[in-house]
Design a protein around this motif. Structure first.
Motif, short mmCIF file in Angstrom:
data_model
loop_
_atom_site.label_atom_id
_atom_site.label_comp_id
_atom_site.label_asym_id
_atom_site.label_seq_id
_atom_site.Cartn_x
_atom_site.Cartn_y
_atom_site.Cartn_z
N GLU A 1 0.84 -1.19 0.00
CA GLU A 1 0.00 0.00 0.00
C GLU A 1 0.88 1.25 0.00
OE1 GLU A 1 -2.91 1.62 3.28
OE2 GLU A 1 -3.73 -0.19 2.35
N TYR A 2 0.59 2.17 -0.91
CA TYR A 2 1.37 3.39 -1.04
C TYR A 2 0.47 4.61 -0.87
CZ TYR A 2 5.28 0.65 -2.68
OH TYR A 2 6.30 -0.25 -2.75
N SER A 3 0.90 5.55 -0.07
CA SER A 3 0.22 6.84 0.04
C SER A 3 0.84 7.77 -0.99
CB SER A 3 0.40 7.43 1.44
OG SER A 3 -0.22 6.60 2.39
N VAL A 4 0.00 8.35 -1.85
CA VAL A 4 0.48 9.19 -2.94
C VAL A 4 -0.30 10.50 -2.95
CG1 VAL A 4 1.20 7.23 -4.37
CG2 VAL A 4 -1.10 8.15 -4.59
N VAL B 1 -7.31 2.13 -3.00
CA VAL B 1 -7.81 1.35 -1.88
C VAL B 1 -9.23 1.83 -1.58
CG1 VAL B 1 -7.52 0.82 0.58
CG2 VAL B 1 -5.52 0.98 -0.92
N GLY B 2 -10.18 0.93 -1.67
CA GLY B 2 -11.57 1.28 -1.45
C GLY B 2 -12.14 2.24 -2.48
N GLY B 3 -11.41 2.50 -3.54
CA GLY B 3 -11.86 3.43 -4.58
C GLY B 3 -11.80 4.88 -4.15
N ALA B 4 -11.21 5.17 -2.99
CA ALA B 4 -11.29 6.52 -2.41
C ALA B 4 -10.08 7.39 -2.71
CB ALA B 4 -11.45 6.40 -0.90
N ASN C 1 -6.36 25.42 -8.25
CA ASN C 1 -5.34 24.39 -8.08
C ASN C 1 -5.82 23.42 -7.01
OD1 ASN C 1 -3.19 25.26 -9.89
ND2 ASN C 1 -3.12 27.06 -8.57
N TRP C 2 -5.53 22.14 -7.22
CA TRP C 2 -6.04 21.09 -6.36
C TRP C 2 -4.93 20.19 -5.86
CZ3 TRP C 2 -11.17 21.18 -5.19
CH2 TRP C 2 -11.98 21.98 -5.99
N SER C 3 -5.04 19.77 -4.61
CA SER C 3 -4.17 18.75 -4.03
C SER C 3 -5.03 17.50 -3.85
CB SER C 3 -3.63 19.21 -2.68
OG SER C 3 -2.92 18.17 -2.08
N VAL C 4 -4.57 16.38 -4.42
CA VAL C 4 -5.31 15.13 -4.35
C VAL C 4 -4.41 14.09 -3.71
CG1 VAL C 4 -6.42 13.30 -5.70
CG2 VAL C 4 -6.68 15.69 -6.39
N SER C 5 -4.93 13.38 -2.73
CA SER C 5 -4.16 12.31 -2.09
C SER C 5 -4.99 11.03 -2.07
CB SER C 5 -3.75 12.71 -0.67
OG SER C 5 -4.89 12.93 0.13
N ALA C 6 -4.29 9.90 -2.09
CA ALA C 6 -4.97 8.61 -2.11
C ALA C 6 -4.02 7.52 -1.63
CB ALA C 6 -5.43 8.29 -3.53
N LYS C 7 -4.60 6.38 -1.35
CA LYS C 7 -3.81 5.18 -1.06
C LYS C 7 -4.00 4.23 -2.23
CE LYS C 7 -3.71 5.54 3.84
NZ LYS C 7 -3.38 4.84 5.03
N LEU C 8 -2.88 3.74 -2.74
CA LEU C 8 -2.90 2.80 -3.86
C LEU C 8 -2.40 1.44 -3.41
CD1 LEU C 8 -1.30 4.92 -6.74
CD2 LEU C 8 -3.73 4.60 -6.24
N GLU C 9 -3.08 0.39 -3.84
CA GLU C 9 -2.55 -0.96 -3.71
C GLU C 9 -1.70 -1.19 -4.94
OE1 GLU C 9 -5.93 -3.61 -1.58
OE2 GLU C 9 -6.33 -3.02 -3.64
N VAL C 10 -0.47 -1.65 -4.74
CA VAL C 10 0.45 -1.84 -5.85
C VAL C 10 0.88 -3.29 -5.89
CG1 VAL C 10 2.68 -1.16 -6.83
CG2 VAL C 10 1.22 0.54 -5.72
#
Length: 126
Positions: free
Chosen positions: A46-49, A94-97, A107-116
């Protein structure tokens, strides 16, 4: 074939951090060393990006997430930083979120968790 991260969107720009869980099962034995074995072949990390998007890029991201990834449920290909430069990996939200916040003036900041997928960051040796 998995969808690819849109070329119009920037690569991960703000941060990348990992949470790697083990797939090793360890069994204690009364005498001798404990035994270890892999519970399964593939390992998912799991990666936080996070990304920094303009308003137009954020619109492209939302459309890709909603339409191409079925609200973030599908696996997709994306380039992530690795030890030898960028590497294309198979990932999904992760969870589609994801989370977003406006940073002013469209301007936007977007963060998510990715399963890799487990092969990320590894290089095969001859």
């Amino acid at each position: 074939m998995a969808p690819q991260w849109p070329i119009a969107l920037p690569v991960i720009s703000a941060k990348l951090s990992a949470s790697v869980s083990t797939n090793v099962a360890r069994t204690g034995i009364k005498t001798g060393l404990p035994r270890q074995r892999n519970r399964f072949k593939n390992q998912v990390s799991e990666y936080s990006v996070s990304w920094l998007f303009t308003d137009a890029e954020f619109y492209t991201f939302e459309t890709f997430h909603r339409v191409n990834l079925t609200n973030g449920n599908q696996w997709f290909e994306i380039d992530l930083p690795a030890t030898q430069g960028y590497q294309t990996v198979l990932a999904r939200f992760v969870g589609g979120a994801y989370k977003c916040s406006n940073k002013g003036v469209l301007n936007w900041s977007v963060s998510a968790k990715l399963e890799v997928e487990n092969s990320y960051g590894y290089t095969s040796y001859p």
